[in-house]
Design a protein around this motif. Structure first.
Motif, PDB file in Angstrom:
ATOM      1  N   ASP A  27       0.817  -1.213   0.000  1.00 57.65           N
ATOM      2  CA  ASP A  27       0.000   0.000   0.000  1.00 57.65           C
ATOM      3  C   ASP A  27       0.851   1.263   0.000  1.00 57.65           C
ATOM      4  N   GLY A  28       0.542   2.154  -0.934  1.00 64.19           N
ATOM      5  CA  GLY A  28       1.183   3.458  -0.967  1.00 64.19           C
ATOM      6  C   GLY A  28       2.579   3.438  -1.558  1.00 64.19           C
ATOM      7  N   GLN A  29       3.089   2.278  -1.915  1.00 62.01           N
ATOM      8  CA  GLN A  29       4.437   2.179  -2.438  1.00 62.01           C
ATOM      9  C   GLN A  29       4.377   2.061  -3.955  1.00 62.01           C
ATOM     10  N   LYS A  30       5.101   2.916  -4.637  1.00 60.39           N
ATOM     11  CA  LYS A  30       5.126   2.872  -6.094  1.00 60.39           C
ATOM     12  C   LYS A  30       6.064   1.731  -6.512  1.00 60.39           C
ATOM     13  N   PRO A  31       5.589   0.838  -7.382  1.00 62.51           N
ATOM     14  CA  PRO A  31       6.432  -0.297  -7.762  1.00 62.51           C
ATOM     15  C   PRO A  31       7.584   0.125  -8.659  1.00 62.51           C
ATOM     16  N   THR A  32       8.744  -0.423  -8.383  1.00 58.27           N
ATOM     17  CA  THR A  32       9.903  -0.191  -9.235  1.00 58.27           C
ATOM     18  C   THR A  32       9.876  -1.244 -10.339  1.00 58.27           C
ATOM     19  N   PRO A  33      10.604  -1.025 -11.416  1.00 60.93           N
ATOM     20  CA  PRO A  33      10.652  -2.060 -12.466  1.00 60.93           C
ATOM     21  C   PRO A  33      11.136  -3.406 -11.920  1.00 60.93           C
ATOM     22  N   LYS A  34      12.069  -3.372 -10.964  1.00 61.63           N
ATOM     23  CA  LYS A  34      12.573  -4.613 -10.375  1.00 61.63           C
ATOM     24  C   LYS A  34      11.465  -5.329  -9.600  1.00 61.63           C
ATOM     25  N   VAL A  93      -6.504 -10.105 -11.710  1.00 60.01           N
ATOM     26  CA  VAL A  93      -7.283  -8.921 -12.104  1.00 60.01           C
ATOM     27  C   VAL A  93      -7.172  -7.840 -11.026  1.00 60.01           C
ATOM     28  N   LYS A  94      -7.293  -8.236  -9.760  1.00 59.27           N
ATOM     29  CA  LYS A  94      -7.207  -7.269  -8.653  1.00 59.27           C
ATOM     30  C   LYS A  94      -5.819  -6.624  -8.615  1.00 59.27           C
ATOM     31  N   ARG A  95      -4.785  -7.422  -8.839  1.00 57.58           N
ATOM     32  CA  ARG A  95      -3.421  -6.872  -8.837  1.00 57.58           C
ATOM     33  C   ARG A  95      -3.230  -5.909 -10.003  1.00 57.58           C
ATOM     34  N   ASP A  96      -3.812  -6.238 -11.148  1.00 61.45           N
ATOM     35  CA  ASP A  96      -3.743  -5.320 -12.291  1.00 61.45           C
ATOM     36  C   ASP A  96      -4.469  -4.013 -11.981  1.00 61.45           C
ATOM     37  N   GLU A  97      -5.591  -4.112 -11.273  1.00 58.97           N
ATOM     38  CA  GLU A  97      -6.327  -2.909 -10.872  1.00 58.97           C
ATOM     39  C   GLU A  97      -5.472  -2.046  -9.945  1.00 58.97           C
ATOM     40  N   LYS A  99      -2.224  -1.900  -9.887  1.00 52.70           N
ATOM     41  CA  LYS A  99      -1.185  -1.296 -10.725  1.00 52.70           C
ATOM     42  C   LYS A  99      -1.747  -0.075 -11.466  1.00 52.70           C
ATOM     43  N   THR A 100      -2.957  -0.217 -12.009  1.00 53.65           N
ATOM     44  CA  THR A 100      -3.595   0.882 -12.735  1.00 53.65           C
ATOM     45  C   THR A 100      -3.834   2.070 -11.805  1.00 53.65           C
ATOM     46  N   ILE A 101      -4.298   1.798 -10.600  1.00 56.61           N
ATOM     47  CA  ILE A 101      -4.560   2.873  -9.630  1.00 56.61           C
ATOM     48  C   ILE A 101      -3.262   3.607  -9.302  1.00 56.61           C
ATOM     49  N   ARG A 102      -2.202   2.852  -9.101  1.00 51.62           N
ATOM     50  CA  ARG A 102      -0.911   3.477  -8.743  1.00 51.62           C
ATOM     51  C   ARG A 102      -0.363   4.328  -9.880  1.00 51.62           C
ATOM     52  N   GLU A 103      -0.667   3.930 -11.100  1.00 46.52           N
ATOM     53  CA  GLU A 103      -0.177   4.682 -12.259  1.00 46.52           C
ATOM     54  C   GLU A 103      -1.078   5.860 -12.602  1.00 46.52           C
ATOM     55  N   ASN A 104      -2.302   5.901 -12.046  1.00 50.45           N
ATOM     56  CA  ASN A 104      -3.272   6.947 -12.323  1.00 50.45           C
ATOM     57  C   ASN A 104      -2.884   8.215 -11.575  1.00 50.45           C
ATOM     58  N   LYS A 115      -8.528   2.946  -2.320  1.00 52.86           N
ATOM     59  CA  LYS A 115      -8.891   1.951  -3.339  1.00 52.86           C
ATOM     60  C   LYS A 115      -7.958   0.740  -3.282  1.00 52.86           C
ATOM     61  N   VAL A 116      -6.672   1.009  -3.130  1.00 53.26           N
ATOM     62  CA  VAL A 116      -5.694  -0.082  -3.068  1.00 53.26           C
ATOM     63  C   VAL A 116      -5.940  -0.939  -1.831  1.00 53.26           C
ATOM     64  N   GLN A 117      -6.239  -0.297  -0.718  1.00 50.09           N
ATOM     65  CA  GLN A 117      -6.501  -1.031   0.520  1.00 50.09           C
ATOM     66  C   GLN A 117      -7.724  -1.949   0.361  1.00 50.09           C
ATOM     67  N   ALA A 118      -8.766  -1.438  -0.280  1.00 52.88           N
ATOM     68  CA  ALA A 118      -9.965  -2.251  -0.510  1.00 52.88           C
ATOM     69  C   ALA A 118      -9.640  -3.448  -1.410  1.00 52.88           C
ATOM     70  N   LEU A 119      -8.820  -3.215  -2.428  1.00 55.78           N
ATOM     71  CA  LEU A 119      -8.433  -4.312  -3.328  1.00 55.78           C
ATOM     72  C   LEU A 119      -7.569  -5.339  -2.597  1.00 55.78           C
ATOM     73  N   HIS A 120      -6.680  -4.879  -1.718  1.00 59.83           N
ATOM     74  CA  HIS A 120      -5.861  -5.811  -0.930  1.00 59.83           C
ATOM     75  C   HIS A 120      -6.754  -6.678  -0.035  1.00 59.83           C
ATOM     76  N   LYS A 121      -7.809  -6.087   0.479  1.00 60.71           N
ATOM     77  CA  LYS A 121      -8.741  -6.858   1.308  1.00 60.71           C
ATOM     78  C   LYS A 121      -9.411  -7.948   0.461  1.00 60.71           C
ATOM     79  N   GLU A 122      -9.840  -7.578  -0.743  1.00 61.49           N
ATOM     80  CA  GLU A 122     -10.461  -8.552  -1.643  1.00 61.49           C
ATOM     81  C   GLU A 122      -9.471  -9.657  -2.012  1.00 61.49           C
TER      82      GLU A 122
END
Length: 193
Positions: A27-34, A93-97, A99-104, A115-122
């Motif tokens: 949560d809240g962490q922007k993913p690096t390419p690695k 699908v949830k993980r892709d969502e 990723k999309t939220i973080r890039e938005n 939103k990310v927290q809710a998806l992590h719960k799901e």
């Protein structure tokens, strides 16, 4: 050999594992390419397939499975895979969502985090479903075994747990500590006045 047996057990009866979350963004962490690369499952090479088949054959031999049992085990594995597949697809699908939220860039940090927290719960709920499917799959597998084979399997599991603990105990404490920051207090330490 013990490691091989445990790995074979997992490969055979878990059928599909959840993606390894270690090193994946939280949560809240922007993913690096690695991180993104680490979170993706690599494609299975012919060598990997051959090694998996070899482990499976060794596992079958160690348990002393008959041809009839092998056929039943294969059916249990296929059934488990079919039950697990939609759950794993939903997790993806949830993980892709996420990723999309973080890039938005149009969301505020608070909105994105909510939103990310809710998806992590799901995802957590889906992982619980996957765990239940694995548990049922193992029970179905064990129902095929004779009492002697069940004892052998239990010993294999125990040996695998010991080997796992031994391996991880050897690595415990080898990770370097971050540099000390003067403003940080150790947990449970009284606050400076």
């Amino acid at each position: 050999m013990k490691k091989l047996v445990l790995a074979s057990t997992l490969i055979l009866f878990l059928s599909v594992g959840a993606a390894n979350a270690q090193g994946c963004p939280i949560d809240g962490q922007k993913p690096t390419p690695k991180m993104e690369q680490k979170c993706q499952k690599p494609p299975m090479t012919p060598e990997m397939k051959a090694k998996m088949e070899q482990k499976k054959a060794e596992f079958d031999k160690k348990l002393g499975l008959t041809d009839e049992q092998k056929a039943k085990v294969e059916q249990v594995r296929k059934d488990g895979f079919e039950k697990m597949k939609p759950v794993m697809e939903q997790i993806k699908v949830k993980r892709d969502e996420i990723k999309t939220i973080r890039e938005n860039g149009s969301l505020t940090q608070a909105e994105a985090n909510a939103k990310v927290q809710a998806l992590h719960k799901e995802i957590g709920e889906l992982k619980a479903q996957a765990k239940e499917i694995r548990k049922q799959n193992m029970q179905d597998f064990e129902a095929i075994l004779t009492d002697k084979q069940k004892k052998t399997l239990e010993k294999m599991k125990q040996d695998g747990r010991k080997e796992f603990a031994k391996k991880h105990k050897a690595h415990k404490g080898t990770r370097p500590m971050p540099p000390h920051h003067p403003d940080l207090q150790p947990l449970g330490a009284p606050e400076a006045k």
